[in-house]
Design an enzyme around this catalytic site. Structure first.
Site, PDB file in Angstrom:
ATOM      1  N   ASP A  17      37.353 -26.610 125.403  1.00  0.00           N
ATOM      2  CA  ASP A  17      36.085 -26.098 125.596  1.00  0.00           C
ATOM      3  C   ASP A  17      36.086 -24.885 124.443  1.00  0.00           C
ATOM      4  OD1 ASP A  17      33.494 -25.852 126.500  1.00  0.00           O
ATOM      5  OD2 ASP A  17      33.718 -25.093 128.318  1.00  0.00           O
ATOM      6  N   ASP A 111      30.976 -29.844 122.336  1.00  0.00           N
ATOM      7  CA  ASP A 111      32.041 -28.853 122.079  1.00  0.00           C
ATOM      8  C   ASP A 111      32.962 -28.906 123.132  1.00  0.00           C
ATOM      9  OD1 ASP A 111      30.260 -28.670 124.363  1.00  0.00           O
ATOM     10  OD2 ASP A 111      29.570 -26.303 124.036  1.00  0.00           O
ATOM     11  N   GLU A 112      33.311 -29.955 123.910  1.00  0.00           N
ATOM     12  CA  GLU A 112      34.248 -30.005 124.796  1.00  0.00           C
ATOM     13  C   GLU A 112      34.714 -31.616 124.643  1.00  0.00           C
ATOM     14  OE1 GLU A 112      33.289 -29.861 128.814  1.00  0.00           O
ATOM     15  OE2 GLU A 112      31.105 -30.249 128.425  1.00  0.00           O
TER      16      GLU A 112
END
Length: 357
Positions: A17, A111-112
């Site tokens: 993350d 974003d993860e």
């Protein structure tokens, strides 16, 4: 102790993350912003916070907060508009690095991601240290990483020591490590289910562990069985990397409901840009756009439109999405909004279809 077969090799799953991603990209591109409270979001007074860095969070600013409220809480903060194309560009750079470490990768959002590193035979902490160093050296961004033997626990672990933290949850730690955590930490328990459980006096995972599987199924339906297993460290979901795409979508839950159309249109613009970039990255075009909303009473509504031609352009997606949005009444504040592209066509087939006309 969790119910794990000790004779079977356990998977090694990472949940990766990026920390305060949009704000971190702004700091990377403008180092003078570092160490200052930074808020990324809509330009107007009626806009919404997309991301706040950790300095701004100390003032109580968080994502999905109305911008006027953020300015009240943090009047000396630095406020910048979002740049979705830039964030997508940096995200692609990060994911190229992640793919060097494992091809068994499932992108969850911009974003993860989950990575399965079981087949590599590597010591997970050493690999994670190397991965974090590569990402930081090549992008200037930090990662928080969770390590465990399934997706639920890996995601839970990645949130443990933010920012830039690493946490491993091993079988011998379960369910003890989960007992004091709030029930909202359990993947699969949404706001409605959490409210129902809270009304019964159940606030922690420890409270849930006292309940029978039958009780949870009666209360929550078929998801009750998954919840019963999950809080005991059982989650059989694989890291899914090669599934056929039938649709692409983005969905956000707001911490507080809003009926402000300017705020919600701001979200739609960001969704349209993100969806466009995802389609382009995968060399796909979509013909059907679907808008979904959920209000504070958990009533779900959706509207869709099928276009004459396929598209992956942000402005065309937004035009359709906003048209659908204007058709929906806002009787109650919204707690969730989502945008999905479906009826997908690969770029090669799109070009073939064009030349066959």
């Amino acid at each position: 102790m969790t119910n794990i077969d000790e004779n079977k090799e356990l998977p090694i799953i990472l949940h990766v993350d990026l920390d305060a991603f949009y704000a971190s990209v702004e700091e990377r591109d403008n180092p003078s912003l570092k160490g200052k409270p930074l808020i990324v979001g809509g330009r107007s007074h009626k806009g919404v916070v997309t991301t706040a860095n950790y300095e701004a969070r100390k003032y109580g600013v968080h994502s999905a907060m109305p911008m006027f409220m953020a300015r009240q809480k943090c009047p000396r903060g630095i406020y910048v508009p979002g740049r979705m194309e830039r964030y997508q560009e940096v995200s692609r750079q990060v994911f190229r690095i992640l793919h060097r470490f494992s091809d068994v990768l499932e992108k969850v959002s911009i974003d993860e991601a989950y990575l399965d590193i079981t087949h590599l035979g590597a010591k997970p902490h050493r690999l994670v240290k190397n991965l974090k160093e590569k990402v930081y050296t090549e992008t200037g961004l930090t990662l928080s990483v969770g390590i465990s033997y399934n997706k639920f626990l890996a995601k839970l672990a990645s949130d443990w020591h933010k920012p830039a933290g690493v946490k491993e949850i091993t079988p011998d730690m379960v369910p003890g490590i989960l007992v004091p955590l709030p029930i909202k930490k359990v993947h699969g328990l949404g706001p409605k289910s959490c409210a129902l459980l809270n009304n019964l006096g159940l606030s922690t995972i420890g409270d849930l562990l006292e309940l029978s599987e039958e009780f949870l199924v009666d209360l929550l339906g078929k998801s009750g069985r998954e919840i019963y297993q999950r809080i005991r460290g059982i989650d059989h979901r694989p890291v899914n990397t090669r599934r056929e795409r039938k649709s692409l979508g983005i969905e956000r839950t707001f911490s507080k409901g809003t009926r402000n159309r300017e705020v919600l249109e701001d979200y739609l613009k960001n969704f349209s840009q993100e969806l466009s970039r995802d389609l382009q990255d995968k060399k796909l075009h979509a013909r059907t756009i679907t808008l979904k909303i959920k209000d504070e009473n958990f009533k779900v509504q959706s509207r869709g439109k099928t276009l004459f031609q396929h598209t992956n352009k942000a402005e065309e997606i937004y035009e359709v999405a906003n048209g659908l949005f204007q058709e929906l009444p806002l009787d109650k504040p919204l707690r969730l909004m989502g945008l999905t592209a479906s009826n997908l066509l690969s770029e090669d087939l799109q070009q073939l279809s064009f030349f066959d006309l």
